[in-house]
Write a protein that holds these residues in place. Sequence first.
Motif, PDB file in Angstrom:
ATOM      1  N   LEU A 201      14.999  -0.181  -6.072  1.00 58.73           N
ATOM      2  CA  LEU A 201      14.591   0.789  -5.065  1.00 58.73           C
ATOM      3  C   LEU A 201      13.092   0.710  -4.789  1.00 58.73           C
ATOM      4  N   GLY A 202      12.310   0.473  -5.832  1.00 56.44           N
ATOM      5  CA  GLY A 202      10.870   0.337  -5.641  1.00 56.44           C
ATOM      6  C   GLY A 202      10.522  -0.854  -4.765  1.00 56.44           C
ATOM      7  N   LEU A 203      11.191  -1.979  -4.981  1.00 58.66           N
ATOM      8  CA  LEU A 203      10.938  -3.170  -4.151  1.00 58.66           C
ATOM      9  C   LEU A 203      11.340  -2.921  -2.703  1.00 58.66           C
ATOM     10  N   VAL A 204      12.461  -2.247  -2.517  1.00 57.29           N
ATOM     11  CA  VAL A 204      12.885  -1.915  -1.153  1.00 57.29           C
ATOM     12  C   VAL A 204      11.867  -1.007  -0.482  1.00 57.29           C
ATOM     13  N   LEU A 205      11.359  -0.028  -1.220  1.00 51.68           N
ATOM     14  CA  LEU A 205      10.370   0.892  -0.665  1.00 51.68           C
ATOM     15  C   LEU A 205       9.086   0.154  -0.284  1.00 51.68           C
ATOM     16  N   ILE A 206       8.653  -0.772  -1.118  1.00 53.92           N
ATOM     17  CA  ILE A 206       7.454  -1.553  -0.802  1.00 53.92           C
ATOM     18  C   ILE A 206       7.653  -2.333   0.492  1.00 53.92           C
ATOM     19  N   ALA A 207       8.825  -2.959   0.634  1.00 50.37           N
ATOM     20  CA  ALA A 207       9.100  -3.718   1.857  1.00 50.37           C
ATOM     21  C   ALA A 207       9.097  -2.812   3.086  1.00 50.37           C
ATOM     22  N   VAL A 208       9.718  -1.634   2.961  1.00 47.58           N
ATOM     23  CA  VAL A 208       9.768  -0.697   4.094  1.00 47.58           C
ATOM     24  C   VAL A 208       8.371  -0.220   4.465  1.00 47.58           C
ATOM     25  N   VAL A 209       7.543   0.087   3.473  1.00 45.81           N
ATOM     26  CA  VAL A 209       6.181   0.559   3.733  1.00 45.81           C
ATOM     27  C   VAL A 209       5.373  -0.503   4.461  1.00 45.81           C
ATOM     28  N   LEU A 210       5.464  -1.741   4.012  1.00 46.38           N
ATOM     29  CA  LEU A 210       4.703  -2.823   4.636  1.00 46.38           C
ATOM     30  C   LEU A 210       5.169  -3.065   6.071  1.00 46.38           C
ATOM     31  N   VAL A 211       6.481  -3.077   6.282  1.00 43.95           N
ATOM     32  CA  VAL A 211       7.000  -3.287   7.640  1.00 43.95           C
ATOM     33  C   VAL A 211       6.554  -2.158   8.555  1.00 43.95           C
ATOM     34  N   GLN A 212       6.590  -0.920   8.054  1.00 50.20           N
ATOM     35  CA  GLN A 212       6.183   0.226   8.864  1.00 50.20           C
ATOM     36  C   GLN A 212       4.702   0.154   9.217  1.00 50.20           C
ATOM     37  N   GLU A 213       3.863  -0.230   8.271  1.00 55.79           N
ATOM     38  CA  GLU A 213       2.430  -0.327   8.535  1.00 55.79           C
ATOM     39  C   GLU A 213       2.136  -1.408   9.573  1.00 55.79           C
ATOM     40  N   THR A 235      -6.616  -4.181   2.752  1.00 52.18           N
ATOM     41  CA  THR A 235      -6.977  -3.402   1.561  1.00 52.18           C
ATOM     42  C   THR A 235      -6.117  -2.151   1.454  1.00 52.18           C
ATOM     43  N   LYS A 236      -5.889  -1.485   2.578  1.00 47.77           N
ATOM     44  CA  LYS A 236      -5.041  -0.302   2.603  1.00 47.77           C
ATOM     45  C   LYS A 236      -3.615  -0.650   2.164  1.00 47.77           C
ATOM     46  N   CYS A 237      -3.083  -1.750   2.663  1.00 45.40           N
ATOM     47  CA  CYS A 237      -1.727  -2.159   2.309  1.00 45.40           C
ATOM     48  C   CYS A 237      -1.619  -2.489   0.819  1.00 45.40           C
ATOM     49  N   VAL A 238      -2.630  -3.183   0.290  1.00 45.33           N
ATOM     50  CA  VAL A 238      -2.625  -3.526  -1.136  1.00 45.33           C
ATOM     51  C   VAL A 238      -2.656  -2.258  -1.989  1.00 45.33           C
ATOM     52  N   ALA A 239      -3.471  -1.282  -1.583  1.00 47.30           N
ATOM     53  CA  ALA A 239      -3.551  -0.026  -2.334  1.00 47.30           C
ATOM     54  C   ALA A 239      -2.215   0.716  -2.316  1.00 47.30           C
ATOM     55  N   MET A 240      -1.537   0.739  -1.170  1.00 46.93           N
ATOM     56  CA  MET A 240      -0.250   1.412  -1.071  1.00 46.93           C
ATOM     57  C   MET A 240       0.801   0.717  -1.933  1.00 46.93           C
ATOM     58  N   VAL A 241       0.826  -0.617  -1.886  1.00 43.40           N
ATOM     59  CA  VAL A 241       1.781  -1.371  -2.698  1.00 43.40           C
ATOM     60  C   VAL A 241       1.518  -1.132  -4.179  1.00 43.40           C
ATOM     61  N   ALA A 242       0.247  -1.131  -4.568  1.00 39.79           N
ATOM     62  CA  ALA A 242      -0.099  -0.908  -5.977  1.00 39.79           C
ATOM     63  C   ALA A 242       0.348   0.473  -6.440  1.00 39.79           C
ATOM     64  N   ALA A 243       0.163   1.496  -5.581  1.00 42.05           N
ATOM     65  CA  ALA A 243       0.557   2.859  -5.950  1.00 42.05           C
ATOM     66  C   ALA A 243       2.071   2.967  -6.111  1.00 42.05           C
ATOM     67  N   VAL A 244       2.813   2.413  -5.152  1.00 46.28           N
ATOM     68  CA  VAL A 244       4.278   2.462  -5.234  1.00 46.28           C
ATOM     69  C   VAL A 244       4.775   1.691  -6.451  1.00 46.28           C
ATOM     70  N   LEU A 245       4.181   0.529  -6.699  1.00 47.16           N
ATOM     71  CA  LEU A 245       4.599  -0.289  -7.836  1.00 47.16           C
ATOM     72  C   LEU A 245       4.330   0.411  -9.161  1.00 47.16           C
ATOM     73  N   ALA A 246       3.155   1.044  -9.276  1.00 40.36           N
ATOM     74  CA  ALA A 246       2.825   1.757 -10.513  1.00 40.36           C
ATOM     75  C   ALA A 246       3.783   2.923 -10.742  1.00 40.36           C
ATOM     76  N   PHE A 247       4.081   3.673  -9.683  1.00 42.71           N
ATOM     77  CA  PHE A 247       5.003   4.799  -9.807  1.00 42.71           C
ATOM     78  C   PHE A 247       6.408   4.319 -10.178  1.00 42.71           C
ATOM     79  N   THR A 248       6.826   3.218  -9.551  1.00 42.07           N
ATOM     80  CA  THR A 248       8.151   2.662  -9.842  1.00 42.07           C
ATOM     81  C   THR A 248       8.259   2.207 -11.292  1.00 42.07           C
ATOM     82  N   MET A 249       7.271   1.488 -11.766  1.00 43.92           N
ATOM     83  CA  MET A 249       7.305   1.000 -13.142  1.00 43.92           C
ATOM     84  C   MET A 249       7.272   2.151 -14.141  1.00 43.92           C
TER      85      MET A 249
END
Length: 411
Positions: A201-213, A235-249
Amino acid sequence: MGPVATDTPKGAPTAPPSPGSATGALLMDAARRNMRQYGMLIALGLIVVLFQIWTGGVLLKPNNVTNLVLQNSYILVLAIGMMIVIIAGHIDLSVGSLAAFVSAACAVMMVQHKVPWVLALIAALLIGAVAGAWQGFWIAYVGIPSFIVTLAGMLIFRGATQILLGSRSLSPFPEGFQKISTGYLPAVGPDTNYHNLTLLLGLVLIAVVLVQEVRSRRREKEYELDVLPRGFFLTKCVAMVAAVLAFTMTLASYRGVPVVLLVLAALLIGLGFVMRNAVVGRHVYALGGNQPAAKLSGVKDKKVTFLVFVNMGLLAALAGVVFAARLNAGTPNAGVNFELEAIAASFIGGASMSGGVGTVFGAIIGGLVLGVLNNGMSLVGIGSDYQQVIKGLVLLAAVGFDVYNKRRVGS
């Protein structure tokens, strides 16, 4: 005296702005436009870092992060609905009492009358929608101010809760009902020391966030709107991915995604889309921003206001269900001060006293700020009396920031 001499000869062409100055001006303009949206998000990050250091790393331990979600889930549900009410230019003081009444009704149905929990859940949501419609009728079609109607509703639902329960608690609830607030997604796949479904689910969310941005940036370019320079956008996209990934893990290393988090995600995505893209969402913003102008533009103000309070009643009922499921009991004192927490979360998350401003995502951020403050201060041993003082100061600072921004724009 003669004309004052200048360094630039008359008629000489002026030098174009340098790329650096143009980029700086663009960033400053973007910062001003997004200050309300991102200011409290930055504040949330600073609060998390502060308490993570202060508690010696306890704040962000997987079990504590999960508890943060579970403990604040019902307030976050209420904050989403309250944000929409405030955007429309109204207020709702009855949500805590309505949540208590719905939780009491669930207890009576399941404990005393042995109603299956699924039917009790459906009935509870219907009760909330009808209560919201009742209040919305008086506000939208009769014209009584929302403050008065919902204050009356607060008294009515609180008294009805006491009558329904007879000043006693009813428990326990069926296991399926309890899992609404305390359940987790099942574990699937091989043993990896992580919750595999949560990782997926975390990977799916990361993909959705990037596509939306990327889609949002492309759309803004098509309409010739200012966009962030490519480097800052990346930089904004990297920060968002890092936050989602950290929360998912973090969640995956404990028990996975709680069921109530999926409910919150559905509300965030669904109502966020409605407020951003649907016609009724734009009408809510128009009513809160300038009701006379909105009415002249063809907005059906009574219908929109009515629907806003139906939605609030439905979400108050859902919050009551979540709270009852977590407590595993229907109690007469449920929902006390829930409305104040929801209102505070909305204003901290960027709502404006005059209406017309705010986002569903902002309500979540405001609720998390309060939740992290509560949890962090409890972990470091700050008393409940001082906690109230600190939360009050945070709310005052958030509203003061809104007033300051309006005066600066007006000047």
